[in-house]
Design an enzyme around this catalytic site. Structure first.
Site, short mmCIF file in Angstrom:
data_model
loop_
_atom_site.label_atom_id
_atom_site.label_comp_id
_atom_site.label_asym_id
_atom_site.label_seq_id
_atom_site.Cartn_x
_atom_site.Cartn_y
_atom_site.Cartn_z
N ALA A 253 41.21 78.19 75.47
CA ALA A 253 41.42 78.20 74.02
C ALA A 253 42.81 78.71 73.64
O ALA A 253 43.30 78.44 72.54
CB ALA A 253 40.35 79.05 73.34
N VAL B 169 47.03 40.94 68.76
CA VAL B 169 46.11 41.65 69.64
C VAL B 169 46.00 40.96 70.99
O VAL B 169 45.99 39.73 71.08
CB VAL B 169 44.71 41.73 68.98
CG1 VAL B 169 43.66 42.25 69.95
CG2 VAL B 169 44.76 42.60 67.73
N ILE C 30 42.50 83.84 76.73
CA ILE C 30 42.24 85.01 75.87
C ILE C 30 41.35 85.96 76.67
O ILE C 30 40.48 85.52 77.42
CB ILE C 30 41.55 84.58 74.57
CG1 ILE C 30 42.44 83.58 73.81
CG2 ILE C 30 41.26 85.79 73.67
CD1 ILE C 30 41.78 82.97 72.59
N GLY D 145 47.58 41.07 63.23
CA GLY D 145 47.95 42.48 63.18
C GLY D 145 49.45 42.67 63.17
O GLY D 145 49.98 43.58 62.52
#
Length: 585
Positions: A463, A158, A423, A201
């Protein structure tokens, strides 16, 4: 003599021809458009070059006798098959200018794999902000495509001075280890070539894959000297603690934990160890040859064929001016085998096209937006306004939902060619159930177990970007591509400015005040939308997984298709497919 044929030959051997050559006048008119595409490609090329040069110079790695991540990829991946992804991804604007990993999809020994490696030029491959999300996208891709995940681990642990951007959280640095367990559980192998020092890690990254192949100078361990020296914290570092830390560090310099003599000779975690860096890569190649893969002839419905028309036409066909229309089928004709397409319900839901094509001889479904104006459509508008290409209306949403459901039944991977403005809105649209039908399409997608890829040709808006298998379709979307003309936003900047400031304009005007300051704010908002929707920005923020040239789209579609048919989880025998028969009637 044996008699052989491809499956369901009357349907797949010859489909309807699509597209036509560009005329000289069309090519001449498109000259300015091609130049605009080139401008964006040059911007993107500079950004990619900047990322590739991040960290210390490659020459320093070479002076030490080592290979950079790019050297390793060049040696490991079959020539001409590397398709990079997330090249510009840097959502938290790291000072390093990248997330410290390089990834994509390519062939190793003739078999597709998702491949990711730590960039050992950038902080010796440290975990830095944004990296964990990058890794998760890659593990998702291997899971979706059901192909091996290949790691080139060279991780120094890290970046401790920024641990809060890396360490904790549901989707942070711990999540990849869970994902590796998930892939192993699903029968998706993870091959790992291990280089350098990999503490903490990096150690778990080194141990969590399926097969571990190490360079003789590599090590993996729970922690390094600094961690050991600070295991009994006082809340501060005094001279005594500093001396203990110095002694511990000297000891570990002499003998790093987790060396080959530990993890090969004693624990036997390392399956193989090699003296040279290339030896590790050769070991990965050996294991890739062992991976399950069907012969392509098992699933091909025709011999592979190139499109009839050149890919370079795409730079002329797709307008840089977002308000200009074009023939979407002309785009498709430059992507599909032999420029053929079997269209589903062409007279219904005119704003979208859907159907089956062939890519390298494999059957693949395509869905996309048509452009232009559609008089007397949609029917529910009763002539109040015409249908406009790029928008979605009742019939188009129903058609897409039906088609996706049938593709799920027939196990056809889907490529979405998205260029959508949203839409339809208003009372008539609400009465026509567009709100429910949009969600219904999302449900249809999620009810399948299909692999899909999305290409945002130009606009990904509101959307509509979600419902057309946008990158949030986690269970299905393998990856999303943008082009040099891609723009992604909740609405166009001018529309957003009008929505945000219309009432203020009225108040200023009614109060007799100068509207100039409000106009300045509106235009600033429009500029912000412009700046934050350009291709390079979309790639940096992860709105798309990669920006690719229009001429390279087919190559990525070929990679997606080949990976899908390499070792599928589910098979529908071609002669039992329903969709081709429904299309033919």
């Amino acid at each position: 003599m044996p008699r052989k044929q491809t499956p369901l030959r009357p349907y797949f051997e010859k489909m309807a021809d699509i597209g036509k050559p560009l005329s000289e006048s069309e090519i001449k008119r498109a000259k300015e458009n091609v130049e605009l595409v080139r401008e964006q490609e040059e911007i993107l090329a500079k950004e990619n070059d900047r990322v590739k040069k991040a960290g210390i110079p490659a020459a320093k790695i070479h002076e030490r006798g080592g290979m950079t991540i790019y050297d390793r990829l060049d040696y490991l991946v079959d020539e001409g098959t590397w398709h990079p992804l997330h090249s510009l991804y840097n959502p938290q604007n790291n000072e390093e200018g990248c997330t410290g990993v390089v990834n994509g999809i390519g062939k190793i020994e003739g078999k597709w794999a998702v491949i990711i490696g730590f960039d050992n030029k950038v902080m010796a491959g440290a975990w830095i902000a944004g990296q964990a999300e990058n890794i998760l996208m890659v593990t998702d891709m291997a899971k979706r495509l059901h192909v091996p995940l290949v790691w080139l681990t060279n991780c120094s642990g890290v970046k401790l001075m920024e641990q809060e951007t890396v360490y904790a959280g549901r989707r942070s640095s711990g999540a990849p280890f869970f994902r590796h367990a998930d892939l192993n559980h699903l029968g998706i192998p993870i091959l790992n070539g291990i280089y350098g020092t990999n503490p903490a890690g990096g150690g778990y990254q080194g141990i969590s894959p399926t097969i571990l192949i190490a360079h003789e100078g590599a090590n993996i361990a729970v922690g390094g000297a600094g961690i050991v020296g600070g295991m009994n914290p006082k809340g501060h570092i005094d001279a005594e603690a500093a001396r203990a830390l110095i002694d511990a560090t000297k000891g570990f310099k002499a003998k790093d934990p987790g060396r080959v003599e530990t993890h090969f000779d004693q624990t036997a975690y390392f399956r193989e160890v090699y003296e040279s860096e290339k030896g590790v890569l050769n070991g990965i190649k050996d294991y890739m040859r062992m991976m399950p893969a069907f012969d392509p002839a098992m699933f091909r419905v025709a011999a592979p064929a190139e499109p009839k028309f050149p890919a370079s036409d795409l730079d002329a066909i797709l307008p840089a001016n977002q308000k200009r229309t074009y023939d979407a089928i002309q785009i498709l004709a430059r992507l599909t085998d032999n420029s053929e397409f079997m269209e589903y319900r062409p007279d219904y839901g005119r704003e979208v096209f859907a159907g089956i094509a062939k890519i390298d001889g494999f059957p693949v479904a395509f869905i996309g937006n048509r452009q232009g104006v559609f008089p007397d459509y949609p029917e529910y508008a009763k002539g109040a306004y015409p249908g406009v290409g790029g928008k979605h209306y009742r019939e188009g949403l129903i058609k897409q939902g039906e088609f996706v459901t049938l593709c799920g039944r027939d196990n056809l991977p889907i490529v979405w060619l998205q260029d959508t403005t949203g839409i339809d809105v208003g009372d008539l649209a609400e009465e026509a159930e567009l709100l429910a039908l949009g969600q219904s399409l999302v449900y249809s997608i999620e009810q399948t177990d299909l692999s899909m890829m999305c290409v945002v040709l130009r606009k990904g808006t509101a959307a509509a970007h979600y419902i057309m298998c946008g990158p949030q379709a986690n269970n299905n979307n393998a990856f999303t591509l943008g082009t040099p003309l891609t723009e992604i936003y909740v609405m166009h900047g001018e529309t957003a400015a009008a929505a945000s400031y219309a009432r203020r304009l009225v108040k200023e005007e009614e109060g007799g005040r100068d509207i100039g300051p409000t106009l300045d704010k509106m235009n600033q908002m429009i500029q912000d939308y412009q700046d934050k929707s350009r291709p390079a920005y979309c790639a940096k923020k992860g709105f798309v997984d990669e920006i690719v040239s229009l001429t390279d789209l087919r190559k990525y579609i070929q990679a997606f298709t080949g990976a899908n048919y390499q070792n599928p989880k589910s098979i529908t025998p071609v002669h039992q497919m329903l969709l081709p028969r429904i299309i033919k009637g």
